[in-house]
Design a protein around this motif. Structure first.
Motif, PDB file in Angstrom:
ATOM      1  N   ILE A   1     -36.039  -0.286  36.433  1.00  0.00           N
ATOM      2  CA  ILE A   1     -36.757   0.989  36.426  1.00  0.00           C
ATOM      3  C   ILE A   1     -38.239   0.723  36.220  1.00  0.00           C
ATOM      4  N   ARG A   2     -39.005   1.196  37.170  1.00  0.00           N
ATOM      5  CA  ARG A   2     -40.462   1.120  37.121  1.00  0.00           C
ATOM      6  C   ARG A   2     -41.007   2.448  37.619  1.00  0.00           C
ATOM      7  N   PHE A   3     -42.330   2.537  37.667  1.00  0.00           N
ATOM      8  CA  PHE A   3     -42.980   3.745  38.147  1.00  0.00           C
ATOM      9  C   PHE A   3     -42.458   4.083  39.550  1.00  0.00           C
ATOM     10  N   GLY A   4     -42.144   5.357  39.775  1.00  0.00           N
ATOM     11  CA  GLY A   4     -41.682   5.823  41.074  1.00  0.00           C
ATOM     12  C   GLY A   4     -40.178   5.824  41.254  1.00  0.00           C
ATOM     13  N   ALA A   5     -39.460   5.209  40.332  1.00  0.00           N
ATOM     14  CA  ALA A   5     -38.004   5.109  40.465  1.00  0.00           C
ATOM     15  C   ALA A   5     -37.338   6.471  40.360  1.00  0.00           C
ATOM     16  N   ASN A   6     -36.303   6.646  41.154  1.00  0.00           N
ATOM     17  CA  ASN A   6     -35.377   7.761  40.986  1.00  0.00           C
ATOM     18  C   ASN A   6     -34.223   7.184  40.175  1.00  0.00           C
ATOM     19  N   VAL A   7     -34.046   7.707  38.990  1.00  0.00           N
ATOM     20  CA  VAL A   7     -33.088   7.144  38.047  1.00  0.00           C
ATOM     21  C   VAL A   7     -31.976   8.141  37.790  1.00  0.00           C
ATOM     22  N   THR A   8     -30.731   7.715  38.025  1.00  0.00           N
ATOM     23  CA  THR A   8     -29.585   8.560  37.711  1.00  0.00           C
ATOM     24  C   THR A   8     -29.068   8.130  36.348  1.00  0.00           C
ATOM     25  N   LEU A   9     -28.917   9.121  35.462  1.00  0.00           N
ATOM     26  CA  LEU A   9     -28.574   8.835  34.074  1.00  0.00           C
ATOM     27  C   LEU A   9     -27.337   9.599  33.632  1.00  0.00           C
ATOM     28  N   LYS A  10     -26.594   8.966  32.751  1.00  0.00           N
ATOM     29  CA  LYS A  10     -25.532   9.640  31.997  1.00  0.00           C
ATOM     30  C   LYS A  10     -26.136   9.826  30.623  1.00  0.00           C
ATOM     31  N   ILE A  11     -26.236  11.074  30.185  1.00  0.00           N
ATOM     32  CA  ILE A  11     -26.909  11.380  28.925  1.00  0.00           C
ATOM     33  C   ILE A  11     -25.877  11.742  27.868  1.00  0.00           C
ATOM     34  N   GLY A  12     -25.845  10.933  26.827  1.00  0.00           N
ATOM     35  CA  GLY A  12     -24.913  11.169  25.728  1.00  0.00           C
ATOM     36  C   GLY A  12     -23.481  11.129  26.203  1.00  0.00           C
TER      37      GLY A  12
ATOM     38  N   ASP B   1     -29.961  10.598  17.768  1.00  0.00           N
ATOM     39  CA  ASP B   1     -30.408   9.650  18.777  1.00  0.00           C
ATOM     40  C   ASP B   1     -29.740  10.054  20.082  1.00  0.00           C
ATOM     41  N   ARG B   2     -30.518  10.180  21.156  1.00  0.00           N
ATOM     42  CA  ARG B   2     -29.959  10.526  22.458  1.00  0.00           C
ATOM     43  C   ARG B   2     -29.880   9.253  23.287  1.00  0.00           C
ATOM     44  N   VAL B   3     -28.692   8.967  23.802  1.00  0.00           N
ATOM     45  CA  VAL B   3     -28.452   7.739  24.566  1.00  0.00           C
ATOM     46  C   VAL B   3     -28.433   8.066  26.053  1.00  0.00           C
ATOM     47  N   PHE B   4     -29.211   7.271  26.803  1.00  0.00           N
ATOM     48  CA  PHE B   4     -29.289   7.415  28.257  1.00  0.00           C
ATOM     49  C   PHE B   4     -28.730   6.137  28.872  1.00  0.00           C
ATOM     50  N   LYS B   5     -27.678   6.259  29.681  1.00  0.00           N
ATOM     51  CA  LYS B   5     -27.129   5.091  30.368  1.00  0.00           C
ATOM     52  C   LYS B   5     -27.574   5.139  31.825  1.00  0.00           C
ATOM     53  N   VAL B   6     -28.142   4.024  32.297  1.00  0.00           N
ATOM     54  CA  VAL B   6     -28.659   3.939  33.651  1.00  0.00           C
ATOM     55  C   VAL B   6     -27.486   3.730  34.615  1.00  0.00           C
ATOM     56  N   MET B   7     -27.261   4.710  35.491  1.00  0.00           N
ATOM     57  CA  MET B   7     -26.155   4.661  36.448  1.00  0.00           C
ATOM     58  C   MET B   7     -26.591   4.250  37.842  1.00  0.00           C
ATOM     59  N   ASP B   8     -27.882   4.521  38.185  1.00  0.00           N
ATOM     60  CA  ASP B   8     -28.380   4.161  39.504  1.00  0.00           C
ATOM     61  C   ASP B   8     -29.903   4.151  39.492  1.00  0.00           C
ATOM     62  N   ILE B   9     -30.482   3.278  40.335  1.00  0.00           N
ATOM     63  CA  ILE B   9     -31.937   3.169  40.472  1.00  0.00           C
ATOM     64  C   ILE B   9     -32.244   3.103  41.957  1.00  0.00           C
ATOM     65  N   LYS B  10     -33.128   3.991  42.406  1.00  0.00           N
ATOM     66  CA  LYS B  10     -33.538   3.979  43.817  1.00  0.00           C
ATOM     67  C   LYS B  10     -35.035   4.216  43.905  1.00  0.00           C
ATOM     68  N   TYR B  11     -35.644   3.685  44.963  1.00  0.00           N
ATOM     69  CA  TYR B  11     -37.070   3.914  45.210  1.00  0.00           C
ATOM     70  C   TYR B  11     -37.262   4.577  46.544  1.00  0.00           C
TER      71      TYR B  11
END
Length: 166
Positions: A95-106, A156-166
């Motif tokens: 994950i860097r600037f510009g990323a589309n990040v799909t997250l599972k939150i909590g 504490d809110r946990v974010f799990k990275v499920m996908d990364i796209k640019y």
């Protein structure tokens, strides 16, 4: 001439211009190409609006023109310091600037996708978050499957990275 000889009606209001999104001193103004194009289009729209101002009086026209000039000036300052980030050069697995990040939150089963963008592009209604936001800061550098934890006052809110796209 002394101000004592100036009629009250001749005084024009100084237009209040809302500031642009906060960009702390010393922080590079990163933008996506889409963000840069949006700022350039915004400037062009304001220039056109300024050239076609319709007002009941000359004073109203000057006030509106001054307001637009101030907004254009703020925007041009932001454009002048913008650094466009080429998203095709970003690492695909991080994950860097510009990323589309799909997250599972909590514990939620619903996935949410956000794009990390510049401060002028950020719009939570469009799922675009600023790279200087707390969430973006904890996500930058994370890879697929990793977790990021945002410490809040009561939890504490946990974010799990499920996908990364640019």
């Amino acid at each position: 001439m002394s101000r004592g000889f100036v009629k009250e009606d001749d005084q024009e209001e100084t237009p209040l211009v809302p500031p642009r999104a906060d960009l702390p001193n010393g922080i590079t103004n990163y933008v996506t190409q889409v963000g840069m194009e949006a700022m350039l289009a915004e400037r062009q729209e304001m220039i056109i609006e300024k050239s076609t101002i319709e007002a009941a009086t000359e004073q109203e026209k000057r006030i509106h023109s001054n307001y637009l000039n101030a907004k254009i000036h703020l925007l041009e300052d932001r454009i002048a310091i913008a650094k466009v980030v080429n998203l095709s050069e970003q690492p695909e697995n991080e994950i860097r600037f510009g990323a589309n990040v799909t997250l599972k939150i909590g514990k939620s089963t619903k996935l949410q996708t956000y794009q990390i963008v510049g401060v002028d592009e950020a719009d939570i209604a469009k799922s675009k978050i600023s790279f200087i936001s707390p969430i973006a800061k904890i996500l930058i550098g994370k890879k697929l499957g990793e977790q990021a934890v945002l410490k809040l006052a009561k939890e504490d809110r946990v974010f799990k990275v499920m996908d990364i796209k640019y």
